[in-house]
Design an enzyme around this catalytic site. Structure first.
Site, short mmCIF file in Angstrom:
data_model
loop_
_atom_site.label_atom_id
_atom_site.label_comp_id
_atom_site.label_asym_id
_atom_site.label_seq_id
_atom_site.Cartn_x
_atom_site.Cartn_y
_atom_site.Cartn_z
N GLU A 38 -44.73 46.38 84.55
CA GLU A 38 -44.22 46.59 83.20
C GLU A 38 -44.43 45.31 82.38
O GLU A 38 -44.43 44.21 82.90
CB GLU A 38 -42.73 46.91 83.29
CG GLU A 38 -42.06 47.23 81.97
CD GLU A 38 -40.56 47.48 82.14
OE1 GLU A 38 -40.00 48.19 81.31
OE2 GLU A 38 -39.96 46.96 83.12
N LYS B 18 -41.66 55.82 78.98
CA LYS B 18 -40.44 55.60 79.76
C LYS B 18 -39.28 56.42 79.23
O LYS B 18 -38.97 56.39 78.03
CB LYS B 18 -40.10 54.11 79.72
CG LYS B 18 -38.92 53.69 80.60
CD LYS B 18 -38.72 52.18 80.48
CE LYS B 18 -37.60 51.68 81.37
NZ LYS B 18 -37.40 50.22 81.21
N CYS C 78 -39.71 51.07 85.88
CA CYS C 78 -38.53 50.20 86.04
C CYS C 78 -37.21 50.96 86.18
O CYS C 78 -36.94 51.54 87.21
CB CYS C 78 -38.50 49.19 84.89
SG CYS C 78 -37.51 47.70 85.26
#
Length: 335
Positions: A45, A155, A196
């Site tokens: 990321e 995301k 993440c």
């Protein structure tokens, strides 16, 4: 039962607000990956930019994703990237940032993929939201070995977390959440994309497994406190419950005065066995080198890669011996 075995490389970076240097570091990782015999490299990321503040991040974001791709010129900066791919151990490779002020990260990744002959998982690029000047997406891109964009994922779960005296981040101030799960065929199997903080939501990965995912990706820039507490535990749990490979490329070290990341880029197999770990704030892992001359910036030497084999037959044999996905689908509950 599949018996395909493919070599991969997982990169570890310490990205900053210098996009040129960040992409040169990515190119070096691609060069090392190519030398290792890998067919695909996985990157963390914020791989191309780690801003000092929200305004800086908005200003430096890539354009919205263009599925048609772009012609990538062989300009001085891209020549520098090619040099880094071909000579990744050359410490003198650099670029005068005045020549090109704001390079496209996605375009840089496409160039690196094409010139290295590797598939690339770019685990988090800030891309603009259409018709919204104050918002970006945190976007995970998959690029094939010809430089073509094969898939992109925005995301879904945004990191809005405040832990007194440890962590205070609110990703939603500048980032819009995605709404769709994304899977993508690749040389190492069917990929399930995430980023993440997503890894804390196991139901997301269960749904991707139901849709055929074999390899789950969780590129990250984990904070040091949460990494020490949960990084290995969460990723191992995702591999065990899904009976998939889990690949988590990571940021490591100090990016600026406000932000540092835990590190430990790693791969777990479908049985929950740790195959490789690039090291970080909890030691050298299986393949990291402790930083002796610049430990303030990073506990381990970076950029770096770790490499291992992905054996799809291991997924089949694990699921055959313990068919938890079948049992999960047949389960019925009542309150």
């Amino acid at each position: 039962m599949s018996s395909a075995v493919t070599r991969i490389a997982v990169g570890q970076l310490r990205s900053t607000n210098n996009k040129h240097k960040n992409l040169i570091d990515v190119a070096k990782c691609a060069g090392w990956a190519k030398s290792s015999g890998a067919s695909m490299i996985f990157l963390p990321e914020c791989l191309g930019f780690m801003g000092d503040n929200a305004t800086h991040t908005l200003q430096q974001a890539d354009p919205e994703i263009d599925l048609n791709g772009q012609n990538i010129p062989m300009d001085p900066f891209h020549q520098t990237l090619l040099d880094a791919i071909n000579s990744p151990d050359d410490t003198t490779i650099s670029f005068d940032t005045k020549i090109k002020d704001n390079p496209s990260i996605v375009q840089g990744l496409q160039f690196i993929a094409r010139e290295s002959g590797l598939w690339v998982s770019g685990g988090g690029v800030h891309t603009r939201v259409p018709n919204q000047s104050d918002k970006i997406f945190n976007t995970h891109v998959i690029i094939d070995d010809k430089g073509h964009l094969k898939a992109h994922y925005h995301k879904i779960h945004l990191f809005d977390v405040s832990i007194p005296n440890k962590v205070n981040l609110q990703e939603s101030k500048t980032t819009s959440p995605g709404t769709k799960l994304v899977l993508c065929d690749s040389p190492i199997g069917k990929l399930g994309l995430s980023i993440c903080y997503d890894m804390r939501f196991s139901e997301m990965y269960v749904d991707m497994v139901k849709k055929g995912a074999q390899v789950l990706l969780a590129p990250s820039a984990f904070t040091v406190p949460t990494g020490k507490a949960h990084w290995h535990a969460l990723l191992r749990a995702r591999s065990i419950e899904s009976q998939c490979y889990v690949i988590a490329a990571a940021q490591v070290g100090r990016h600026n005065e406000r932000r540092e990341s835990y590190g430990h880029s790693l791969v777990y197999d479908p049985w929950g066995e740790l195959l490789v770990d690039a090291g970080g704030y909890d030691g050298a892992g299986t393949g990291g080198n402790i930083a002796e001359s610049d430990e303030y910036q990073s506990p381990v030497v970076c950029p770096s890669i770790v490499a291992c084999d992905i054996d799809l037959g291991k997924i089949d044999s694990t699921r055959l011996s313990m068919p938890i996905n079948q049992h999960r689908m047949n389960s019925k509950y009542s309150l």
